[in-house]
Design a protein around this motif. Structure first.
Motif, PDB file in Angstrom:
ATOM      1  N   ASN A 179      29.972  50.784  46.261  1.00  0.00           N
ATOM      2  CA  ASN A 179      31.525  51.037  46.367  1.00  0.00           C
ATOM      3  C   ASN A 179      32.392  49.828  45.715  1.00  0.00           C
ATOM      4  O   ASN A 179      33.372  49.991  46.148  1.00  0.00           O
ATOM      5  N   LEU A 180      31.752  48.916  45.457  1.00  0.00           N
ATOM      6  CA  LEU A 180      32.486  47.679  44.999  1.00  0.00           C
ATOM      7  C   LEU A 180      32.878  47.582  43.526  1.00  0.00           C
ATOM      8  O   LEU A 180      32.128  48.140  42.666  1.00  0.00           O
ATOM      9  N   PRO A 181      33.844  47.006  43.248  1.00  0.00           N
ATOM     10  CA  PRO A 181      34.379  46.877  41.895  1.00  0.00           C
ATOM     11  C   PRO A 181      33.342  46.124  41.070  1.00  0.00           C
ATOM     12  O   PRO A 181      32.573  45.186  41.898  1.00  0.00           O
ATOM     13  N   PRO A 182      33.126  45.993  39.658  1.00  0.00           N
ATOM     14  CA  PRO A 182      32.425  45.041  38.983  1.00  0.00           C
ATOM     15  C   PRO A 182      32.581  43.617  39.427  1.00  0.00           C
ATOM     16  O   PRO A 182      33.982  43.401  39.607  1.00  0.00           O
ATOM     17  N   ILE A 183      31.706  42.764  39.125  1.00  0.00           N
ATOM     18  CA  ILE A 183      31.817  41.369  39.559  1.00  0.00           C
ATOM     19  C   ILE A 183      32.268  40.676  38.371  1.00  0.00           C
ATOM     20  O   ILE A 183      31.793  40.583  37.393  1.00  0.00           O
ATOM     21  N   ASP A 184      33.432  40.222  38.034  1.00  0.00           N
ATOM     22  CA  ASP A 184      34.118  39.538  37.088  1.00  0.00           C
ATOM     23  C   ASP A 184      33.353  38.145  36.868  1.00  0.00           C
ATOM     24  O   ASP A 184      33.093  37.581  35.781  1.00  0.00           O
ATOM     25  N   LEU A 185      33.366  37.320  38.092  1.00  0.00           N
ATOM     26  CA  LEU A 185      32.964  36.034  37.994  1.00  0.00           C
ATOM     27  C   LEU A 185      31.932  35.629  39.252  1.00  0.00           C
ATOM     28  O   LEU A 185      32.040  36.041  40.217  1.00  0.00           O
ATOM     29  N   MET A 186      30.961  34.927  38.894  1.00  0.00           N
ATOM     30  CA  MET A 186      29.845  34.271  39.805  1.00  0.00           C
ATOM     31  C   MET A 186      29.997  32.715  39.720  1.00  0.00           C
ATOM     32  O   MET A 186      30.049  32.312  38.619  1.00  0.00           O
ATOM     33  N   ILE A 187      30.179  32.271  40.987  1.00  0.00           N
ATOM     34  CA  ILE A 187      30.444  30.595  41.020  1.00  0.00           C
ATOM     35  C   ILE A 187      29.047  30.244  41.933  1.00  0.00           C
ATOM     36  O   ILE A 187      28.795  30.736  43.173  1.00  0.00           O
ATOM     37  N   ARG A 188      28.427  29.442  41.387  1.00  0.00           N
ATOM     38  CA  ARG A 188      27.301  28.882  42.247  1.00  0.00           C
ATOM     39  C   ARG A 188      27.515  27.270  42.564  1.00  0.00           C
ATOM     40  O   ARG A 188      27.889  26.523  41.470  1.00  0.00           O
ATOM     41  N   THR A 189      27.720  27.079  43.941  1.00  0.00           N
ATOM     42  CA  THR A 189      27.929  25.469  44.222  1.00  0.00           C
ATOM     43  C   THR A 189      26.655  24.751  44.131  1.00  0.00           C
ATOM     44  O   THR A 189      25.366  25.121  44.068  1.00  0.00           O
ATOM     45  N   SER A 206      28.969  39.377  33.945  1.00  0.00           N
ATOM     46  CA  SER A 206      29.777  38.627  34.807  1.00  0.00           C
ATOM     47  C   SER A 206      30.074  37.379  34.099  1.00  0.00           C
ATOM     48  O   SER A 206      29.081  36.856  33.371  1.00  0.00           O
ATOM     49  N   GLU A 207      30.981  36.629  34.250  1.00  0.00           N
ATOM     50  CA  GLU A 207      31.060  35.018  33.778  1.00  0.00           C
ATOM     51  C   GLU A 207      30.540  34.263  34.864  1.00  0.00           C
ATOM     52  O   GLU A 207      30.550  34.761  36.059  1.00  0.00           O
ATOM     53  N   PHE A 208      29.835  33.166  34.564  1.00  0.00           N
ATOM     54  CA  PHE A 208      29.264  32.316  35.635  1.00  0.00           C
ATOM     55  C   PHE A 208      29.751  30.885  35.324  1.00  0.00           C
ATOM     56  O   PHE A 208      30.185  30.502  34.371  1.00  0.00           O
ATOM     57  N   ILE A 209      29.996  30.563  36.736  1.00  0.00           N
ATOM     58  CA  ILE A 209      30.654  29.185  36.746  1.00  0.00           C
ATOM     59  C   ILE A 209      29.567  28.208  37.757  1.00  0.00           C
ATOM     60  O   ILE A 209      29.342  28.810  38.784  1.00  0.00           O
ATOM     61  N   PHE A 210      28.917  27.320  37.392  1.00  0.00           N
ATOM     62  CA  PHE A 210      28.217  26.244  38.143  1.00  0.00           C
ATOM     63  C   PHE A 210      28.911  24.932  38.300  1.00  0.00           C
ATOM     64  O   PHE A 210      29.096  24.238  37.299  1.00  0.00           O
ATOM     65  N   THR A 211      29.190  24.745  39.495  1.00  0.00           N
ATOM     66  CA  THR A 211      29.903  23.644  39.801  1.00  0.00           C
ATOM     67  C   THR A 211      29.052  22.713  40.606  1.00  0.00           C
ATOM     68  O   THR A 211      28.395  23.188  41.613  1.00  0.00           O
ATOM     69  N   PRO A 212      29.215  21.418  40.785  1.00  0.00           N
ATOM     70  CA  PRO A 212      28.510  20.282  41.089  1.00  0.00           C
ATOM     71  C   PRO A 212      28.764  20.303  42.700  1.00  0.00           C
ATOM     72  O   PRO A 212      27.992  19.820  43.420  1.00  0.00           O
ATOM     73  N   THR A 213      29.921  20.619  43.061  1.00  0.00           N
ATOM     74  CA  THR A 213      30.494  20.665  44.497  1.00  0.00           C
ATOM     75  C   THR A 213      29.607  21.273  45.406  1.00  0.00           C
ATOM     76  O   THR A 213      29.196  22.387  45.178  1.00  0.00           O
ATOM     77  N   ASP A 221      41.444  24.377  46.163  1.00  0.00           N
ATOM     78  CA  ASP A 221      41.665  23.918  44.977  1.00  0.00           C
ATOM     79  C   ASP A 221      40.538  23.833  44.154  1.00  0.00           C
ATOM     80  O   ASP A 221      40.899  24.045  42.958  1.00  0.00           O
ATOM     81  N   LYS A 222      39.246  23.674  44.682  1.00  0.00           N
ATOM     82  CA  LYS A 222      38.144  23.983  43.653  1.00  0.00           C
ATOM     83  C   LYS A 222      37.975  25.458  43.333  1.00  0.00           C
ATOM     84  O   LYS A 222      37.606  25.680  42.014  1.00  0.00           O
ATOM     85  N   LEU A 223      38.396  26.535  44.040  1.00  0.00           N
ATOM     86  CA  LEU A 223      38.516  27.819  43.566  1.00  0.00           C
ATOM     87  C   LEU A 223      39.272  27.974  42.396  1.00  0.00           C
ATOM     88  O   LEU A 223      39.041  28.849  41.514  1.00  0.00           O
ATOM     89  N   ILE A 224      40.485  27.402  42.591  1.00  0.00           N
ATOM     90  CA  ILE A 224      41.585  27.410  41.462  1.00  0.00           C
ATOM     91  C   ILE A 224      41.400  26.890  40.350  1.00  0.00           C
ATOM     92  O   ILE A 224      41.261  27.496  39.149  1.00  0.00           O
ATOM     93  N   GLU A 225      40.439  25.598  40.555  1.00  0.00           N
ATOM     94  CA  GLU A 225      39.884  25.123  39.264  1.00  0.00           C
ATOM     95  C   GLU A 225      39.022  26.058  38.419  1.00  0.00           C
ATOM     96  O   GLU A 225      38.850  26.257  37.168  1.00  0.00           O
ATOM     97  N   CYS A 226      38.191  26.905  39.259  1.00  0.00           N
ATOM     98  CA  CYS A 226      37.192  27.728  38.660  1.00  0.00           C
ATOM     99  C   CYS A 226      37.845  29.054  37.952  1.00  0.00           C
ATOM    100  O   CYS A 226      37.508  29.593  37.016  1.00  0.00           O
ATOM    101  N   LEU A 227      38.928  29.258  38.507  1.00  0.00           N
ATOM    102  CA  LEU A 227      39.857  30.257  38.045  1.00  0.00           C
ATOM    103  C   LEU A 227      40.503  30.082  36.881  1.00  0.00           C
ATOM    104  O   LEU A 227      40.756  31.076  35.810  1.00  0.00           O
ATOM    105  N   GLU A 228      40.926  28.786  36.838  1.00  0.00           N
ATOM    106  CA  GLU A 228      41.541  28.275  35.389  1.00  0.00           C
ATOM    107  C   GLU A 228      40.274  28.152  34.368  1.00  0.00           C
ATOM    108  O   GLU A 228      40.738  28.650  33.546  1.00  0.00           O
TER     109      GLU A 228
END
Ligand code: IPE
Ligand code: IPE
Ligand code: MG
Length: 243
Positions: A179-189, A206-213, A221-228
């Motif tokens: 019942n969930l919408p498709p995943i637009d973004l996957m973030i792995r810390t 989905s788009e993938f972002i791998f952050t060293p944090t 603020d890190k979430l916003i960086e990922c959204l940018e």
């Protein structure tokens, strides 16, 4: 509580997080690993609030995998204790904010106290619809796919569906995420660049972002960086038009 002021630059309804690096965060501070999980819970509520404030509709959080049972019992015990505390201390806010709690994974193997707490949270929030808080516990994507297959076979055998009804849409409806919408973004810390058995089916486009944090340092603020970063991606879905 201050509301996060950020305007999404690209449509994003659902973010999935692999919350990794809690142990390393604690080790760096000469603390036992479980203190990393304790700190992690604070980020979960903060990032949840931020996602909802920004206008995202759903978040999926990888909290405990089917493979994580191989960890020391003491760490597992602490993890599930913190999880209970998390739901007990945040349930009122979830109700106020219209947050619906859902879970992916097999509930049966969780400690009984956690089964009770989570079932209660799911039940109490089942009529909420402003935001989905979807937590993966004892979750493994391979297990989820095998489970869906077995459920489909059963329904075919019982005549509830026809073999010819089976297509991608029907298959998806047998996954926990139906019942969930498709995943637009996957973030792995934490810098690891792998899926570790997470949402193999759902992350197909989905788009993938791998952050060293590490997750305990992953604040709004890190979430916003990922959204940018996400806003700069061209989502083509196999076609030629940028979305
Ligand atoms: C993620 O942090 C939380 C769980 C897997 C439960 P880790 O505990 O894996 O932290 P690292 O990767 O060892 O630093
Ligand atoms: C993935 O992290 C699982 C969760 C975040 C719950 P792990 O730390 O278990 O993954 P691996 O072992 O590094 O692949
Ligand atoms: Mg890890």
């Amino acid at each position: 509580m201050e509301k996060i002021q950020y305007k999404l630059k690209k449509e994003c309804n659902h973010i999935a997080f692999i919350m990794d690096g809690n142990g390393r965060w604690a080790k760096k501070r000469l603390l036992a690993r479980h203190f990393g999980h304790k700190e992690a819970c604070k980020r979960v509520i903060e990032i949840g609030r931020a996602c909802q404030d920004i206008g995202i509709k759903a978040m999926t959080l990888y909290a405990f995998s089917t493979e994580n049972w191989s960890r020391p019992q003491d760490e597992i015990d602490h993890l599930f204790e913190y999880l209970d505390e998390f739901f007990l201390s945040n349930i009122d806010e979830f109700m106020e904010r219209g947050v619906r709690v859902q879970m992916m994974g097999e509930m049966d193997a969780l400690p009984l106290h956690s089964q009770e707490t989570i079932s209660k949270a799911i039940d109490m929030t089942k009529n909420n619809s402003s935001f989905f808080f979807n937590i993966c516990l004892n979750y493994g994507s391979r297990q989820e796919i095998v489970r869906a297959t077995k459920l489909i076979v059963k329904d075919v055998q019982e005549g509830k569906i026809l073999e010819s009804d089976i297509d991608e849409k029907l298959f998806s409806s047998y996954l926990y995420s139906s019942n969930l919408p498709p995943i637009d973004l996957m973030i792995r810390t934490s810098g690891e660049q792998r899926l570790s058995n997470f949402l193999l089916y759902q992350l197909a486009y989905s788009e993938f972002i791998f952050t060293p944090t590490c997750w305990p340092d992953f604040k709004a603020d890190k979430l916003i960086e990922c959204l940018e970063e996400f806003a700069t991606r061209n989502r083509r879905f196999g076609g030629l038009i940028n979305k």
